[in-house]
Scaffold this active site. Structure first.
Site, PDB file in Angstrom:
ATOM      1  N   GLU A 160      -7.777   8.349   6.124  1.00  0.00           N
ATOM      2  CA  GLU A 160      -8.149   8.915   7.430  1.00  0.00           C
ATOM      3  C   GLU A 160      -8.751  10.318   7.377  1.00  0.00           C
ATOM      4  OE1 GLU A 160      -4.686   8.536   9.973  1.00  0.00           O
ATOM      5  OE2 GLU A 160      -5.049   6.407  10.263  1.00  0.00           O
TER       6      GLU A 160
ATOM      7  N   TYR B 192      -4.605   0.790  15.532  1.00  0.00           N
ATOM      8  CA  TYR B 192      -3.408   0.702  16.360  1.00  0.00           C
ATOM      9  C   TYR B 192      -3.718   0.441  17.825  1.00  0.00           C
ATOM     10  CZ  TYR B 192      -0.831   2.758  12.423  1.00  0.00           C
ATOM     11  OH  TYR B 192      -0.255   2.982  11.198  1.00  0.00           O
TER      12      TYR B 192
ATOM     13  N   ARG C 288       0.861  -1.195   0.000  1.00  0.00           N
ATOM     14  CA  ARG C 288       0.000   0.000   0.000  1.00  0.00           C
ATOM     15  C   ARG C 288       0.888   1.232   0.000  1.00  0.00           C
ATOM     16  NH1 ARG C 288      -2.897   2.849   4.732  1.00  0.00           N
ATOM     17  NH2 ARG C 288      -3.863   4.518   3.522  1.00  0.00           N
TER      18      ARG C 288
ATOM     19  N   ASN D 254      -7.366   1.443   9.675  1.00  0.00           N
ATOM     20  CA  ASN D 254      -6.040   1.746  10.233  1.00  0.00           C
ATOM     21  C   ASN D 254      -6.180   1.629  11.741  1.00  0.00           C
ATOM     22  OD1 ASN D 254      -5.325   2.368   7.633  1.00  0.00           O
ATOM     23  ND2 ASN D 254      -4.964   4.542   7.986  1.00  0.00           N
TER      24      ASN D 254
ATOM     25  N   HIS E 258      -3.102  11.101   0.906  1.00  0.00           N
ATOM     26  CA  HIS E 258      -2.575  10.720   2.228  1.00  0.00           C
ATOM     27  C   HIS E 258      -2.016  12.000   2.857  1.00  0.00           C
ATOM     28  CE1 HIS E 258      -1.172   7.120   4.715  1.00  0.00           C
ATOM     29  NE2 HIS E 258      -0.786   8.171   5.392  1.00  0.00           N
TER      30      HIS E 258
ATOM     31  N   GLU F 237      -3.614  -0.546   7.895  1.00  0.00           N
ATOM     32  CA  GLU F 237      -2.454  -0.187   8.707  1.00  0.00           C
ATOM     33  C   GLU F 237      -2.599  -0.809  10.083  1.00  0.00           C
ATOM     34  OE1 GLU F 237      -1.417   3.970   9.224  1.00  0.00           O
ATOM     35  OE2 GLU F 237      -1.943   4.407   7.141  1.00  0.00           O
TER      36      GLU F 237
HETATM   37  C1  NOJ Z   1      -1.782   6.590  10.226  1.00  0.00           C
HETATM   38  C2  NOJ Z   1      -1.280   7.351   9.045  1.00  0.00           C
HETATM   39  O1  NOJ Z   1      -1.982   6.961   7.912  1.00  0.00           O
HETATM   40  C3  NOJ Z   1       0.204   7.212   8.813  1.00  0.00           C
HETATM   41  O2  NOJ Z   1       0.580   8.180   7.887  1.00  0.00           O
HETATM   42  C4  NOJ Z   1       0.943   7.336  10.124  1.00  0.00           C
HETATM   43  O3  NOJ Z   1       2.324   7.340   9.933  1.00  0.00           O
HETATM   44  C5  NOJ Z   1       0.529   6.194  11.015  1.00  0.00           C
HETATM   45  N1  NOJ Z   1      -0.894   6.294  11.278  1.00  0.00           N
HETATM   46  C6  NOJ Z   1       1.242   6.148  12.355  1.00  0.00           C
HETATM   47  O4  NOJ Z   1       0.926   7.278  13.103  1.00  0.00           O
END
Ligand code: NOJ
Length: 532
Positions: A200, A342, A109, A340, A154, A423
């Site tokens: 995002e 985390y 990606r 995405n 992005h 992500e």
């Molecule tokens: C989401 C973002 O899409 C990416 O650009 C960023 O580096 C990562 N999160 C980590 O923060």
């Protein structure tokens, strides 16, 4: 007396055995995952974005982007760095593609830099050298059996558009974006099957127009003290324009380009999971609201044609309205949801209790929000205890079960629409002697445990079709500069030499269905997980 002592000893030992086996089984449960736990054809990849890796910021016809300009103002990026050279992927993309092949990735990606292909937007010419650059990447990926997974936006775009229109506050940006999308579809849709229109929207609107972390740095109190902006209204206007731009590009793609490869077009969201801070019903409601104000803000319009009712109830007339045609255009305008994900955070209700949290107030804890949205205060801490292991990013904690909960939530709310984890990654902060960086056991455990929970969500029936590690290599982490490192590969400074971390070896072994040897990773009950 002796008997009592013996009894105590036996029950203490019993307790210890039970405790150890619970810990052991939770570790095993969390990290025991194999590629074969995922469906056939499931994509396993890694992700990057143009500004974060390409460099060559003013070469071969590329114009300055909003980030090029932003990074040149003192104080905007913590270490004063920028993406002018970044990982020099622009010149080293062949080496990077060879790395991807050596890992056994089946997807990559990346994003297309708007200012590289259309330096002046619609006003100027298409920059053929920029188009050729991405064409070469795509061809070389395909030659190696790696699916290009392309994001159009992005966070960066030509600075000239910021100056001409005032950026995404203006509806005129929509036409610019649709033209950019058209140029990309025309050039690459014969070879690219997976498209992400925007990365995002939710985080971008918030960081650029509410909290003033990203350009154009707009906000108002209590979110921050900016020269101009309105943190209550502008993020809503910006997201509205971005959503409509998505809708128009999606329509164009379906009408003129989809048939080339029967491709799929979706969007990615910043997908924080939220859980109630306490068992109180109000906090449970707050966690639901936090989900609505985060992921559903973007997804409800693109699936159902309107904003989440939870947002409408709170914002009332502040929330923009879609006309009937717009609503029709938007609904069902994505083929997949890009996640995405985390971390997970706690959510606390601020309707029935006060949540004013001063940044200097230690009870807020690290990683707390100073101001709240949707009357929800979110934090990674409860009574000073973190929700999971802290990482290099102040608001990212390791909470593997959140992956499963997020997928369950999306599956339920959006009728099990196809999903890709676009992500997921773990960051160490930069450390002085670099000892953590290459022996990144924390990263391996992070991916194993998040993947294990993803596999569970899939076993329960979720239609998840791919997983991308953020990131292939250490790169420019926006306001954090190069201090936060997410990569499977280390980028040595100043040579920019690529070196695989232990996690790269783990990923490669995972993808070939073999396991990294027990000698490489071991668990020490005193000091935690270690590499040898
Ligand atoms: C989401 C973002 O899409 C990416 O650009 C960023 O580096 C990562 N999160 C980590 O923060």
């Amino acid at each position: 007396m002796k008997k009592t002592k013996l009894k105590c000893f036996v029950s203490a030992t019993y307790f210890l055995i039970v405790f150890i086996s619970v810990v052991k089984s939770s570790i095993e449960e969390q990290t025991d995952v194999k590629r074969s736990d995922f469906p056939h054809g499931f994509l396993f990849g890694a992700a990057t974005s143009a500004y974060q890796v390409e460099g060559a910021f003013h070469e071969d016809g590329k114009s300055l982007s909003n980030w090029d300009v932003f990074c040149h103002v003192d104080g905007n990026v913590v270490d004063g760095s920028n993406g002018e050279i970044a990982d020099d992927h622009y010149h080293r993309f062949m080496e990077d593609i060879e790395i991807m092949e050596s890992l056994g990735l089946t997807a990559y990606r990346f994003s297309i830099s708007w200012s590289r292909v259309l330096p002046r937007g619609r006003l100027g010419e298409i920059n053929q050298i920029g188009i050729d650059f991405y064409s070469k990447i795509i061809d070389n990926l395909l030659l190696r059996g790696i699916q290009p997974f392309v994001s159009l936006f992005h966070f960066e775009f030509p600075q000239e558009l910021q100056e001409r229109f005032g950026g995404w506050l203006s509806p005129l940006m929509r036409e610019e974006y649709v033209y950019f999308a058209e140029v990309c579809f025309r050039s690459f849709a014969d070879r690219v099957k997976y498209w992400v229109t925007f990365n995002e929207i939710n985080l971008y609107s918030e960081f650029a127009y509410e909290k003033a972390m990203f350009p154009p740095l707009r906000c108002s109190p209590p979110f921050g003290d900016c020269a101009s902006g309105n943190s209550d209204v502008e993020p809503l206007t910006v997201a509205h324009n971005l959503l409509l731009a998505h809708g128009e590009a999606a329509k164009l793609y379906r009408e003129r380009f989809k048939s080339k490869l029967d491709g799929l077009l979706g969007i990615t969201m910043s997908a924080f999971m939220y859980v109630p801070l306490t068992a109180d019903e109000n906090d449970k409601e707050a966690a639901n609201r936090a989900m609505a104000f985060n992921v559903a803000w973007t997804l409800d319009p693109l699936v159902f044609g309107d904003y989440p009712p939870e947002m409408r109830r709170i914002h009332g007339s502040e929330l923009p309205i879609f006309s009937t045609e717009e609503s029709l255009m938007l609904s069902k305008s994505i083929d997949f949801i890009g996640i995405n994900h985390y971390t997970t955070l706690y959510a606390k209700d601020c309707i029935h209790s006060t949540c004013i949290c001063n940044v200097n107030d230690s009870s807020c804890g690290v990683g707390s929000d100073r101001a709240v949205r949707g009357f929800v205060y979110t934090s990674g801490y409860r009574d000073g205890v973190p929700i999971g292991e802290p990482t290099g990013m102040s608001r990212f904690f390791v909470v593997p079960s959140g992956m499963e909960a997020m997928v369950d939530y999306l599956r339920e709310r959006y009728n099990n629409m196809p999903m890709f984890v676009t992500e997921n990654g773990y960051s160490y902060p930069a450390d002085e002697d670099n000892s953590l960086q290459l022996h990144d056991v924390g990263r391996i455990l992070f991916h194993q445990s998040y993947l294990a929970h993803l596999a569970r969500a899939i076993r329960k029936g979720a239609d998840v079709r791919g997983y991308m590690v953020w990131s292939l290599m250490d790169n420019f982490e926006w306001n954090n500069g190069y201090g936060i490192k997410f990569g499977l590969y280390e980028i040595e400074q100043p040579t920019l030499k690529r070196t695989p971390k232990l996690s790269a070896t783990w990923y490669k072994d995972f993808l070939s269905n073999s396991t990294i040897s027990d000698a490489t990773i071991s668990y020490n009950h005193e000091s935690g997980l270690q590499s040898q």
